[in-house]
Write an enzyme that holds these catalytic residues in place. Sequence first.
Site, mmCIF file in Angstrom:
data_model
loop_
_atom_site.group_PDB
_atom_site.id
_atom_site.type_symbol
_atom_site.label_atom_id
_atom_site.label_comp_id
_atom_site.label_asym_id
_atom_site.label_seq_id
_atom_site.Cartn_x
_atom_site.Cartn_y
_atom_site.Cartn_z
ATOM 1 N N CYS A 1 0.805 -1.348 -0.035
ATOM 2 C CA CYS A 1 -0.084 -0.119 0.000
ATOM 3 C C CYS A 1 0.817 1.350 -0.051
ATOM 4 C CB CYS A 1 -0.942 0.101 1.169
ATOM 5 S SG CYS A 1 -1.955 1.428 1.324
ATOM 6 N N GLU B 49 -4.845 -8.535 -2.914
ATOM 7 C CA GLU B 49 -4.895 -8.392 -1.494
ATOM 8 C C GLU B 49 -4.185 -7.260 -1.158
ATOM 9 O OE1 GLU B 49 -3.409 -10.043 2.557
ATOM 10 O OE2 GLU B 49 -2.531 -9.362 0.922
ATOM 11 N N ARG C 97 -6.708 -11.473 11.452
ATOM 12 C CA ARG C 97 -5.999 -10.901 10.593
ATOM 13 C C ARG C 97 -7.058 -10.375 9.573
ATOM 14 N NH1 ARG C 97 -0.743 -11.481 9.036
ATOM 15 N NH2 ARG C 97 -0.025 -10.756 7.048
ATOM 16 N N ARG D 20 -7.854 -8.159 6.042
ATOM 17 C CA ARG D 20 -7.348 -7.813 4.947
ATOM 18 C C ARG D 20 -8.456 -7.299 3.923
ATOM 19 N NH1 ARG D 20 -3.653 -7.328 7.765
ATOM 20 N NH2 ARG D 20 -1.556 -8.085 7.337
#
Length: 337
Positions: free
Chosen positions: A84, A122, A166, A168
């Site tokens: 990102c 992802e 987690r 995502r």
Amino acid sequence: MIDIPKSKTNSLSKYKFIDLFAGIGGFHYALSSFGATCVFSSEWDKYATETYKINFKIEPKGDITQINEIDIPNHDILCGGFPCQAFSISGKRKGFEDTRGTLFFDIARIANYHHPKVLFLENVKNLVKHDDGKTLATIVKTLENLNYSVFTKVFNASHFGLPQNRERIYIVAFNNSKINSKNFKFPTPTNERVCLEHILEEEPKNAKIILRDDIEIYKTYKIENSLFGELELLNKPIQIGKVNKGGQGERIYHSLGHAITLSAHGGGVGSKTGLYLINGKIRKLSPRECARVQGFPDDFILNDADGQSYKQFGNSVSINVLQNIILEIEKILKENE
């Protein structure tokens, strides 16, 4: 990994994919479990490349920014967990040009040249709010300008049979000139009841045991079977103590709950995995246990260096979530054959 129906194990055997920002091959494992064939991969970390090569017998090419899209084989599916980054001119609605200077640009330029049927990406959950949402908006707009229908969804691995908290974001995009994707929908979380105790090694040799005078186990915590009658009380980490002041990497969790998010760079005495009370001892997870909470099978070969294994699984994708999404992608591809 999930128990894939036998009828699905070769359901994507006609399809070729490329694996960008490949890491140790989470996308590769997930797609190949449905019979798809990898024709190209790219990863610039030499240690991750070693792990990828020994497991998949393919040596990833290096820095994708230095690889011409013309030199990449034709493919049906482009996948990758891209980093990102801020888009310096995001929000100016220049689409493709807005992504220059970022690693997403390399996905866009490859898709613009090869026009694969599916893009499967992802990223961290924070992408949703990154730069006040402008980053994600630019990504979606760029793909739409390349004639893709784009779908996004945030999922937690804890809700897909993996004992790890987690979250995502997953991005699936279909080429409008090749695929009618009007019936696509993301999978419904499976919500199996699972906890760390299900995946622990009996006597791991490389799970660091913490011996300190400042360990505090809360006197008020109760771990009873009745506590886990409700699903939401099971599929999450359960903090029961702390080391020092209880900062990052200093919190202690119970093995009947879930692991915290594995991290490639986390600090503290429980760096990268968190701390857990297991068989009366406070310890980190072992590299094999980290592989298991990410959904990798036990025949997956770990890097020889434990430090690299911790980093690699902290950076990896969660196999179970990918496989459940692929089941939905496969439905659309079959509809369009």
